[in-house]
Write a protein that holds these residues in place. Structure first.
Motif, short mmCIF file in Angstrom:
data_model
loop_
_atom_site.label_atom_id
_atom_site.label_comp_id
_atom_site.label_asym_id
_atom_site.label_seq_id
_atom_site.Cartn_x
_atom_site.Cartn_y
_atom_site.Cartn_z
N GLY A 105 0.58 -1.07 0.05
CA GLY A 105 0.20 -0.18 0.13
C GLY A 105 0.80 1.29 0.21
O GLY A 105 0.70 2.21 -0.65
N TYR A 106 1.96 1.18 0.77
CA TYR A 106 2.80 2.35 0.75
C TYR A 106 3.48 2.56 -0.66
O TYR A 106 3.67 3.72 -0.96
CB TYR A 106 3.83 2.29 1.75
CG TYR A 106 3.16 2.58 3.20
CD1 TYR A 106 2.89 3.70 3.41
CD2 TYR A 106 3.01 1.67 4.36
CE1 TYR A 106 2.31 4.16 4.81
CE2 TYR A 106 2.63 2.18 5.48
CZ TYR A 106 2.19 3.29 5.46
OH TYR A 106 1.56 3.56 6.92
N ARG A 107 3.79 1.39 -1.27
CA ARG A 107 4.42 1.68 -2.54
C ARG A 107 3.59 2.24 -3.64
O ARG A 107 3.90 2.79 -4.49
CB ARG A 107 4.77 0.31 -2.86
CG ARG A 107 6.33 -0.49 -2.24
CD ARG A 107 6.52 -1.75 -2.85
NE ARG A 107 7.83 -2.30 -2.16
CZ ARG A 107 7.91 -3.31 -2.00
NH1 ARG A 107 7.38 -4.38 -2.84
NH2 ARG A 107 9.13 -3.68 -1.41
N ILE A 108 2.21 1.78 -3.24
CA ILE A 108 1.20 2.30 -4.41
C ILE A 108 0.99 3.99 -4.06
O ILE A 108 0.69 4.77 -5.03
CB ILE A 108 -0.24 1.62 -4.19
CG1 ILE A 108 -0.08 0.14 -4.52
CG2 ILE A 108 -1.29 2.38 -4.87
CD1 ILE A 108 -1.15 -0.63 -4.07
N ILE A 109 1.04 4.20 -2.94
CA ILE A 109 1.04 5.90 -2.55
C ILE A 109 2.05 6.47 -3.19
O ILE A 109 2.10 7.57 -3.61
CB ILE A 109 0.83 5.82 -1.07
CG1 ILE A 109 -0.60 5.42 -0.41
CG2 ILE A 109 0.94 7.42 -0.75
CD1 ILE A 109 -0.75 5.58 0.98
N ASP A 110 3.37 5.86 -2.79
CA ASP A 110 4.68 6.37 -3.35
C ASP A 110 4.38 6.63 -4.95
O ASP A 110 5.05 7.38 -5.43
CB ASP A 110 5.57 5.57 -3.16
CG ASP A 110 6.92 6.24 -3.39
OD1 ASP A 110 7.09 7.79 -3.10
OD2 ASP A 110 7.96 5.79 -4.16
N LYS A 111 3.89 5.69 -5.76
CA LYS A 111 3.76 5.50 -7.07
C LYS A 111 2.98 6.73 -7.43
O LYS A 111 3.25 7.36 -8.42
CB LYS A 111 3.20 4.53 -7.57
CG LYS A 111 2.51 4.33 -8.95
CD LYS A 111 1.53 3.08 -9.15
CE LYS A 111 0.78 3.31 -10.60
NZ LYS A 111 0.08 4.20 -10.64
N TYR A 112 1.91 6.97 -6.76
CA TYR A 112 0.80 8.17 -7.13
C TYR A 112 1.60 9.54 -6.95
O TYR A 112 1.53 10.48 -7.57
CB TYR A 112 -0.31 8.12 -6.40
CG TYR A 112 -1.29 7.11 -7.13
CD1 TYR A 112 -1.98 7.49 -8.29
CD2 TYR A 112 -1.69 5.93 -6.45
CE1 TYR A 112 -2.71 6.69 -8.79
CE2 TYR A 112 -2.50 4.96 -7.03
CZ TYR A 112 -3.05 5.46 -8.21
OH TYR A 112 -3.94 4.67 -8.75
N PHE A 113 2.36 9.55 -5.65
CA PHE A 113 3.12 10.82 -5.67
C PHE A 113 3.97 11.05 -6.38
O PHE A 113 4.32 12.21 -6.88
CB PHE A 113 3.71 10.94 -4.04
CG PHE A 113 2.91 10.99 -2.96
CD1 PHE A 113 1.59 11.82 -3.26
CD2 PHE A 113 3.02 10.54 -1.74
CE1 PHE A 113 0.64 11.82 -2.19
CE2 PHE A 113 2.00 10.59 -0.56
CZ PHE A 113 0.89 11.37 -0.78
N GLN A 114 4.88 9.93 -6.89
CA GLN A 114 5.88 10.29 -7.96
C GLN A 114 5.37 10.73 -9.31
O GLN A 114 5.89 11.48 -10.02
CB GLN A 114 6.69 8.97 -8.11
CG GLN A 114 7.71 8.76 -6.96
CD GLN A 114 8.40 7.61 -7.02
OE1 GLN A 114 8.61 7.11 -8.27
NE2 GLN A 114 9.32 7.09 -6.28
N GLU A 115 4.05 10.03 -9.75
CA GLU A 115 3.27 10.44 -10.77
C GLU A 115 2.98 11.99 -10.91
O GLU A 115 3.05 12.44 -11.92
CB GLU A 115 2.08 9.55 -10.89
CG GLU A 115 1.34 9.94 -12.14
CD GLU A 115 0.04 8.80 -12.29
OE1 GLU A 115 -0.94 9.35 -12.21
OE2 GLU A 115 0.18 7.73 -12.15
#
Length: 145
Positions: free
Chosen positions: A43-53
């Protein structure tokens, strides 16, 4: 075999079965903790993906600052990874430099993006990564490109 020996054998059987049941229960609890930690990390990786996007869209000028606010103002997504459905809720609001949400004013130069995720883990409990009241947040500044 005498009565005393029979009682000792019965006591040994009860002790052994209790140890087996408690060991199995502890291993099951340990597996649940491990799976919850893995799903939480995902879940934290998914959140980081959106922030990087969002970072890339701002830096590379793919979208304007106002477009990013409209894209992520109230977004819900579903992502399935290893048979686990991650329900993603993204909110974007204009804010001040400290992240305090202000009145809807497009002239503000900051946006706060809040993300929370929930999924059903192996056990029937719901695993939450950030909550609607305490989401994972990041503040973005309008770079004025």
């Amino acid at each position: 075999m005498g009565t005393g020996q029979m009682l000792l054998v019965l006591f040994a059987i009860v002790l052994f079965s209790t140890l087996i049941v408690s060991t199995h229960s502890n291993l099951f609890n340990l597996a649940n903790i491990n799976y919850n930690a893995m799903h939480s990390m995902q879940g934290y990786r998914i959140i980081d993906k959106y922030f990087q996007e969002i970072d890339i869209k701002i830096i590379e000028q793919v979208n304007t600052f106002a477009e990013i606010q409209s894209i992520y103002s109230d977004s819900t997504n579903l992502m399935t990874i290893s048979y686990i459905d991650y329900h993603i809720n993204i909110q974007s609001n204009y804010c001040d430099s400290l992240g305090n949400i202000a009145t809807p004013d497009a002239s503000l130069k900051y946006q706060r993006v809040d993300i929370n995720i929930w999924c059903n883990s192996v056990d029937p409990d719901t695993l939450r990564i950030g909550t609607p009241t305490y989401p994972i947040s990041q503040v973005y500044a309008d770079l004025g490109f």
